[in-house]
Motif scaffolding. Structure first.
Motif, PDB file in Angstrom:
ATOM      1  N   GLU A 149      27.264  49.163  31.695  1.00  0.00           N
ATOM      2  CA  GLU A 149      27.701  47.807  31.362  1.00  0.00           C
ATOM      3  C   GLU A 149      28.544  47.800  30.092  1.00  0.00           C
ATOM      4  OE1 GLU A 149      25.663  43.462  30.614  1.00  0.00           O
ATOM      5  OE2 GLU A 149      24.560  45.231  29.986  1.00  0.00           O
ATOM      6  N   ARG A 150      28.111  48.559  29.113  1.00  0.00           N
ATOM      7  CA  ARG A 150      28.784  48.561  27.817  1.00  0.00           C
ATOM      8  C   ARG A 150      30.097  49.340  27.846  1.00  0.00           C
ATOM      9  NH1 ARG A 150      28.248  46.657  22.414  1.00  0.00           N
ATOM     10  NH2 ARG A 150      26.222  46.084  23.180  1.00  0.00           N
ATOM     11  N   TYR A 153      32.008  48.945  32.700  1.00  0.00           N
ATOM     12  CA  TYR A 153      32.252  47.710  33.439  1.00  0.00           C
ATOM     13  C   TYR A 153      33.309  46.818  32.791  1.00  0.00           C
ATOM     14  CZ  TYR A 153      28.011  48.671  36.121  1.00  0.00           C
ATOM     15  OH  TYR A 153      27.053  49.222  36.921  1.00  0.00           O
ATOM     16  N   GLN A 154      33.521  46.934  31.505  1.00  0.00           N
ATOM     17  CA  GLN A 154      34.475  46.030  30.872  1.00  0.00           C
ATOM     18  C   GLN A 154      35.902  46.293  31.321  1.00  0.00           C
ATOM     19  OE1 GLN A 154      33.310  48.646  29.051  1.00  0.00           O
ATOM     20  NE2 GLN A 154      34.956  49.404  27.810  1.00  0.00           N
TER      21      GLN A 154
END
Length: 157
Positions: A149-150, A153-154
């Protein structure tokens, strides 16, 4: 700013976590050299992420020390293995404190589910040996999505 090195290091940590999961399932062992490699590569991670020595690295070290003390208690009462304690401690060197807390929460939930599932399986098969939970699985399954996520995914639009 995200650099390619951060993605490479995060991918390497995920690969190490997957290997820890495999060894923990297979033999209920998380190898010391694996934990040492994760710990020894943390300074490169800090440099790539631009973590300042003060207070950034000091905070990472303090969170890892607190995690070690807390989870040594779990080891002392037989709730976790030594490799599990070392793995969660070295993860604290890599993850921002809030991300580490997310991992702890998800690890606790996943570990509880894993324990109940293995207990049911153990009882259903009438296995007489003591139950050994591969808690490295819960640790990895909690940490991988937080890392993804960190750091990955960005990039999705």
């Amino acid at each position: 700013m995200q650099t390619p090195l951060i993605g490479i290091l995060a991918g390497g940590l995920i690969a190490a976590l997957l290997y820890a999961t495999w060894t923990d399932i297979r033999a209920r062992i998380i190898p010391n050299p694996l934990n040492a490699g994760i710990a020894l590569s943390a300074p490169l991670w800090w440099w790539a992420c631009g973590v300042a020595p003060w207070p950034g690295i000091a905070i990472q070290l303090a969170v890892a020390a607190v995690a070690l003390l807390i989870f040594m208690g779990a080891f002392a009462i037989g709730a976790m293995g030594g490799g599990d304690v070392k793995l969660i401690t070295v993860l604290a060197l890599w993850l921002a404190p809030l991300d580490f807390m997310k991992v702890i929460v998800w690890m606790s939930i996943g570990g509880g589910i894993l324990t109940v599932a293995m207990l049911v399986w153990h009882k259903a098969r009438k296995i007489e040996t003591p139950l050994e939970i591969p808690y490295g699985v819960a640790i990895a399954l909690a940490a991988i999505p937080v890392l993804a996520e960190r750091y990955f995914y960005q990039f999705a639009a």
